[in-house]
Write an enzyme that holds these catalytic residues in place. Structure first.
Site, short mmCIF file in Angstrom:
data_model
loop_
_atom_site.label_atom_id
_atom_site.label_comp_id
_atom_site.label_asym_id
_atom_site.label_seq_id
_atom_site.Cartn_x
_atom_site.Cartn_y
_atom_site.Cartn_z
N LYS A 1 51.94 -13.09 56.38
CA LYS A 1 52.54 -13.30 57.71
C LYS A 1 51.46 -13.70 58.71
O LYS A 1 50.26 -13.53 58.45
CB LYS A 1 53.22 -12.00 58.17
CG LYS A 1 52.26 -10.82 58.31
CD LYS A 1 52.98 -9.50 58.51
CE LYS A 1 51.98 -8.35 58.58
NZ LYS A 1 52.64 -7.03 58.64
N TYR B 1 31.04 -15.27 84.77
CA TYR B 1 31.87 -14.75 85.87
C TYR B 1 31.52 -13.31 86.23
O TYR B 1 31.35 -12.47 85.35
CB TYR B 1 33.34 -14.79 85.48
CG TYR B 1 33.94 -16.18 85.38
CD1 TYR B 1 33.75 -17.13 86.37
CD2 TYR B 1 34.71 -16.53 84.27
CE1 TYR B 1 34.31 -18.40 86.26
CE2 TYR B 1 35.28 -17.78 84.16
CZ TYR B 1 35.07 -18.72 85.16
OH TYR B 1 35.63 -19.97 85.04
C1 LIG Z 1 51.93 -6.25 57.69
C2 LIG Z 1 52.65 -5.43 56.70
C3 LIG Z 1 52.05 -5.09 55.47
C4 LIG Z 1 50.59 -5.35 55.17
O1 LIG Z 1 49.82 -4.36 55.84
P1 LIG Z 1 48.23 -4.28 55.70
O2 LIG Z 1 47.87 -3.05 56.43
O3 LIG Z 1 47.69 -5.51 56.34
O4 LIG Z 1 47.92 -4.22 54.26
C5 LIG Z 1 52.83 -4.45 54.53
N1 LIG Z 1 54.12 -4.14 54.78
C6 LIG Z 1 54.71 -4.41 55.97
C7 LIG Z 1 56.11 -4.03 56.21
C8 LIG Z 1 53.99 -5.06 56.97
O5 LIG Z 1 54.58 -5.31 58.14
#
Ligand SMILES: *Cc1c(COP(=O)(O)O)cnc(C)c1O
Length: 404
Positions: free
Chosen positions: A36, A271
């Protein structure tokens, strides 16, 4: 290579290696590589293909568009099962079913919409029921499972749904000894037993993210869902570095210095002049800023040191800290009076946690997370679209990191 003055170099060999390592840590389970958010900033399609080459058989994404992008890029049903899980009413389940994507159901409305899409397309929907076993986020509360399970089983009997999975997500997987981890497992097992007694014939039961994949074998079930560790970052930085876990950070963020210029002692920098030079020195301008995802909280001044940057040739590399405010497009380094850096030289914001000849280690995404009071997930995931992702494949770098 791009002429852009900064780049995120992503080593696909590292991703393959990390997925292989995760698979070895969970020998009884299949691996779903979570890709994702543009593969945590690493580039969706190349990262997904590397994860599959490393032994993943599933890909996980949050959004329907991400799942469809994988299929459109040619990651076919024979290459990978794909699961997508964060839906709102109106999501195009029909397109997902046509693309042979598994879908999560996390609320009663989704059962009706999935069944309607199955009827409309003539396809059987492969559904994973998401249960909230204690996270307090998305998913059907464990005590409310019967608000969706009977409808799913009825749809299965009619042929519109195949209930293939039951799954959940942990609140404190990064603290393996936290009592909530065990408590969630107990609830998960109860719901599994209930569902199976009610007639569910599950193909995959899954609960483990990266942290649980690496620290809690009793949570592996049939499928593990690592994300962060696929990219070589530690999900338990307080317990173990990537190297300790056999992981190799896949991304190196580097930039070419726009300018190196001499200034006097007492010069305010960037800044608000958060930082003032204490001696005659040289400032280097790095063409990356908060528009590129460099956290403004990693500014450096009297309140604390800024984010770390590796400068200098390999045999004399050293870490300097951001001087002053992180701006939209640039940050400034105080390179010191004796610097040999010149405009055009490449500096590295983070990469593999390799030792430096002069002592210390090269900065990592975790070091940036520490400097900005956040987690490494946010460091790579927020990198802006302006930064080109350059995909390379360097087995020798992986073996070097493994042997370090
Ligand atoms: C993002 C996510 C993962 C992966 O989690 P990590 O901590 O990056 O391994 C697994 N399951 C779900 C539902 C997630 O949203």
């Amino acid at each position: 290579m791009s002429t852009y003055p900064a780049r995120a170099v992503v080593d696909l060999a590292a991703i393959r290696h990390n997925v292989r390592t995760l698979g070895e840590r969970a020998p009884g389970a299949a691996v779903m590589a979570v890709v994702k958010a543009d593969a945590y900033g690493h580039g969706l399609v190349p990262s997904a293909r590397a994860a599959l080459a490393g032994g993943a058989t599933w890909l996980g994404v949050a959004q329907a568009t991400e799942a469809l992008a994988l299929r459109a890029a040619g990651v076919g049903p024979d290459d990978a099962r794909v699961l997508t899980w964060l839906h709102v009413p109106g999501v195009d389940f029909a397109a997902l079913l046509e693309a042979d994507v598994d879908v999560s159901v996390a609320a009663p409305w989704a059962v009706d919409d999935v069944v309607a899409a199955a009827r409309a397309t003539g396809r059987t929907a492969r559904v994973h029921l998401k249960v909230d076993t204690g996270l307090g986020r998305n998913g059907v509360m464990a005590e409310d499972v019967d608000s969706v399970l009977p409808a799913l089983l009825k749809a299965e009997a009619e042929g519109t749904v195949r209930l293939v999975g039951l799954w959940s997500h942990l609140a404190l997987a990064d603290e393996p000894d936290h009592p909530s981890v065990r408590a969630q497992r107990v609830v998960f097992d109860d719901v599994l037993e209930h569902a199976e007694r009610a007639g569910a014939r599950l193909e995959v039961r899954h609960l483990a993210n990266s942290a649980a994949t690496l620290t809690a074998p009793e949570l592996h079930y049939d499928l593990v869902r690592p994300g962060l560790a696929v990219y070589g970052m530690s999900p338990v930085p307080q317990l173990a570095s990537p190297g300790d876990l056999g992981l190799v950070p896949a991304m190196t963020l580097e930039a070419d210095l726009a300018t190196v210029k001499r200034v006097r002692a007492g010069q305010g920098v960037s800044y608000a002049h958060l930082y003032t030079t204490t001696q005659d020195t040289a400032l280097g301008i790095v063409p990356l800023g908060y528009a590129d995802g460099i956290p403004r909280h990693a500014s450096g001044g009297s309140a604390g040191p800024g984010g770390p940057v590796l400068v200098g040739p390999d045999d004399a590399a050293r870490v300097v800290r951001i001087a002053g405010r992180v701006c939209m497009d640039q940050v400034v380094l105080d390179l010191g009076p004796d610097t040999t850096e010149r405009a055009g030289d490449t500096v590295r914001l983070f990469g593999v946690d390799e030792p430096l000849l002069g002592g210390g280690t090269a900065p990592t995404a975790q070091d940036w997370a520490d400097a900005a009071d956040t987690i490494s997930y946010e460091i790579t995931t927020r990198l802006g679209s302006r930064i080109p992702r350059v995909h390379v494949d360097t087995e020798d770098r992986v073996s070097r990191a493994e042997n370090a």
